[in-house]
Design a protein around this motif. Sequence first.
Motif, PDB file in Angstrom:
ATOM      1  N   LYS A 120      10.326  -4.952 -14.855  1.00 18.90           N
ATOM      2  CA  LYS A 120       9.097  -4.736 -15.613  1.00 18.90           C
ATOM      3  C   LYS A 120       9.184  -3.447 -16.431  1.00 18.90           C
ATOM      4  N   LYS A 121       9.829  -2.447 -15.846  1.00 17.40           N
ATOM      5  CA  LYS A 121       9.964  -1.153 -16.518  1.00 17.40           C
ATOM      6  C   LYS A 121      10.970  -1.248 -17.673  1.00 17.40           C
ATOM      7  N   ASN A 122      12.092  -1.949 -17.445  1.00 17.33           N
ATOM      8  CA  ASN A 122      13.172  -1.969 -18.433  1.00 17.33           C
ATOM      9  C   ASN A 122      12.940  -2.945 -19.584  1.00 17.33           C
ATOM     10  N   ASN A 131       7.051 -14.083 -15.228  1.00 23.88           N
ATOM     11  CA  ASN A 131       8.228 -13.433 -14.629  1.00 23.88           C
ATOM     12  C   ASN A 131       9.361 -14.361 -14.213  1.00 23.88           C
ATOM     13  N   GLU A 178      18.780  -6.941 -12.696  1.00 26.37           N
ATOM     14  CA  GLU A 178      18.222  -5.584 -12.867  1.00 26.37           C
ATOM     15  C   GLU A 178      19.251  -4.647 -13.492  1.00 26.37           C
ATOM     16  N   GLN A 237       9.620 -10.803  -8.815  1.00 25.91           N
ATOM     17  CA  GLN A 237       8.751  -9.620  -8.878  1.00 25.91           C
ATOM     18  C   GLN A 237       9.640  -8.395  -8.756  1.00 25.91           C
ATOM     19  N   SER A 238       9.867  -7.727  -9.878  1.00 24.21           N
ATOM     20  CA  SER A 238      10.751  -6.567  -9.821  1.00 24.21           C
ATOM     21  C   SER A 238      10.190  -5.476 -10.717  1.00 24.21           C
ATOM     22  N   ASP A 239       9.906  -4.316 -10.125  1.00 29.61           N
ATOM     23  CA  ASP A 239       9.386  -3.212 -10.919  1.00 29.61           C
ATOM     24  C   ASP A 239      10.427  -2.719 -11.908  1.00 29.61           C
ATOM     25  N   THR A 240      11.690  -2.753 -11.477  1.00 30.55           N
ATOM     26  CA  THR A 240      12.764  -2.312 -12.370  1.00 30.55           C
ATOM     27  C   THR A 240      12.755  -3.152 -13.645  1.00 30.55           C
ATOM     28  N   GLU A 246       6.976  -5.974 -22.294  1.00 29.67           N
ATOM     29  CA  GLU A 246       6.203  -7.145 -21.877  1.00 29.67           C
ATOM     30  C   GLU A 246       6.372  -8.367 -22.775  1.00 29.67           C
TER      31      GLU A 246
END
Lengths: 557, 330
Positions: free
Chosen positions: B101-103, B113, B267, B96-99, B106
């Motif tokens: 998900k952002k980079n 994930n 990341e 679970q990493s927002d970084t 989808e």
Amino acid sequence: MHEITPDNPILRPEARKGRLPGRLNKWHYASGALALLVAIPLLVVFSGWLQPDTEIWSHLAETLLNQLFINTIKLVIGVGLGVTLLGVTLAWLTTRCDFPGRGLFDWMLMLPLAIPAYVMAFVAIGLLDFSGPVQTALRSWLGVGHYWFPEIRSTGGVIAVMVLVLYPYVYMLARTAFLTQGRSTLEAAQTLGYGPLEVFRRVALPMARPAIVAGTSLALMETLADFGTVATFNYDTFTTAIYKAWFGFFSLQTASQLASLLLLFVFISLMTERATRRRAQYHDTMRSGKPTRFILHGWRGWSITAALSLLFAIAFLIPFIQLCLWAMESISEEFDSRYFGLLYHTLLLGLLAALLTSACALVLGFARRYQRDRLTAFTVNIANLGYALPGSVLAVGIMIALTQSDHFFHRLTGLLGYNTTGQILGGSVFALLIAYVIRFMAVAHGPVETGLSRIRYSLPEAARTLGARPREILTRIYLPLIRPGLLTAMLLVLVDTMKEMPATLLMRPFGWDTLAVRIYEMTSEGEWERAALPAITLVLVGLLPVILLVRKTLQDR
Amino acid sequence: MKKTIIALLTLAIALPVYAEETITVYSARKEHLIKPLFDAYTEKTGVKIQYITDKAAPLLARLKAEGANTPADMLMTVDAGNLWQAAKEGVLSPVQSDTLKKNVPEHLRDPDNRWFGLSVRARTIVYSTERVQPSELSSYEDLAAPKWKGRLCLRTSKKVYNQSLVAMMIARHGEEKTSQILEGWVNNLATAPFSNDTKTMQAIAAGQCDVGIVNTYYFGRLQKKDPEIKLALFWPNQDEAGVHINISGAGITQHAKHRNAAIQLLEWLSSEEAQQQFAALNMEYPVNPKVTPDDLVASWGKFKADDLNVALAGKLQTQAIKLMDRAGYR
């Protein structure tokens, strides 16, 4: 038949040929242990049957299997005939005849051994396919569609490439066999009025049969296990199906099942060949000095020279020059200080594997010599099966066996109250060496066994009568006599280990990259030109032992 | 003898001892495409990275066999199919990493994930500029039309890139239509399928055939060597689904000993700082939408890419191979 001497197994075989042994002795245990070493990863492969996956099987049976069998049979027959004819003819010419340049060809004809088969395949297609320089030149002279050219990407093409890289196995073993055939036998034949061809066909050839069969079986096992060459040609064989099941259908189980069928086939072939020559003995009873050569004068000699030059050019010089040209293009970006590390690892692993494997093969050879019972024949054949499996499948089998032994060790220490984790055998140099021994046992066994088979039993017996101890019999009778065979074994294993890819890739310790690993890195996405530098280094390093071997065997004569 | 055995055992035990701050990567991506980035990361953070390279399937077998004892923290492959399979076999763990998900867009990562794309590989049409007008071309499917009879060259169906392409066609069109397209392709072949993309393009350049399907970076390599080569890329299916893409990517192993350090590395690899180089080293496209591709790659023009999740390539791979076998596409 001679009297049985049960207290003295080093001298004579048990008279119970073809039966089960009455009593087990040290040779049974030794060959049994080696067979077990090889059998464990093979059992891992066979365990694929525990989880049958009928879906992939029925798909393969429906679509591909027929064609795969036909292709594989064509390949085996073609390569088998090709390497035997070529290897034996060449060995006879260089050992028993004389023609201009013979001394040079004697060792030059071994050189193609140093060229990995996949490199040869790539060079052949690169040069001879439609877009290659040869056909491009033809088109510019004659125009499109105005010339005939054989299709290189065809059954004939694959067979030709494989024969060119694999004939040295037969050549080297037959050469050693012819070299050690005594003068008197051959001269006796000549006295009886046989010409060169008849001496060859009726005396030398039958006497060299174990060596020739050993060489041809090595070549055929490698053919069956080959993936790199057939993949470059996109020629579908049984091995292709194994990789399709594994890489494509993600089913290691089905791949293992297919691979175990391949093994079974090889095993039965080996046992059958043994059975047909069980009663024959191949000792040279009158080993006395160097036989005279048949001198080929005038145009005959020169036409042989021309033919061999052409062969050498195709099998070695052209691919070698092509590699050099590519290497020059890429040397500036490819060569760096890490190269010495690659070279060091390649040589070290090769030498260790050569010594270890030859030593094991020697044990097998003795076991086979003194225990001519069914159990030993069985264990020796099992111990030689590692060579018949496609490299990656065997590598995975060994890797799984080793990691399982790690797990077992951790459970054991856990029970004893210690807590250990991580890898012990897996990922160590030791594990990699075990893998090489398992893979290349057959390669060393062939020359060692044929070497031993030429020593008649009365020789060590005589030594024994004169009061020599078993150790002395080994070091003063056996080792000197099988030295050519032993050297050939070590050389073959050394060169094969240096070229070996799948086990090295999967099991090398971190940082232990070799030249073959480097070649893989470049070729895995088709950058053949950049693989030229490591490939050439590999060829050059492989040349050193070849030259060494030739000098040694020349001295021996 | 005894000494040798002891020495060998010591060697065996002593070798696999690792420093604590060392991340271990099993990589199917080649050394010279990852080492420069790993070196840069070590220089920046002091975290050491050790790796072995091999094909994806043996690496996956090794990961499974090693189980909890594996030294590997990260698995890297060059296609989505093998990542999907690794996830299916349970050797990868969700991150679970927002970084990330952002980079990573989808459709270029696992819906659960467990793996993330790091570069995009486009598989597109290549044609002879001497014998084909771009206006004659439209889609992969169109290459099955009779007008291409004897003019098509293909790489072998054993290569995962073609298996992914066909898997995505199954996802769009279903089995029946895909079968018809495959049969059309096979009918149009000028010669037996080649073992690699470079050979395919050389055959087109030499006049053995006129069109083919290749990954763009192979074209880039040829173009670098011979800028005058009479070949060009065509972006197919622009009014429909778009160009077929695959990824090279990575996931964190289930039994990673340095999980956090490995996630940080992953990341970083998806960040703007690393993405340019990661893609440029092999003339691929970055996954991070903020990063622009290499100049030569950009010169081939922009295109609309298929936005179905690349996980489908893995899911439908078996089906794709079966269809290709049945169509006689070797």
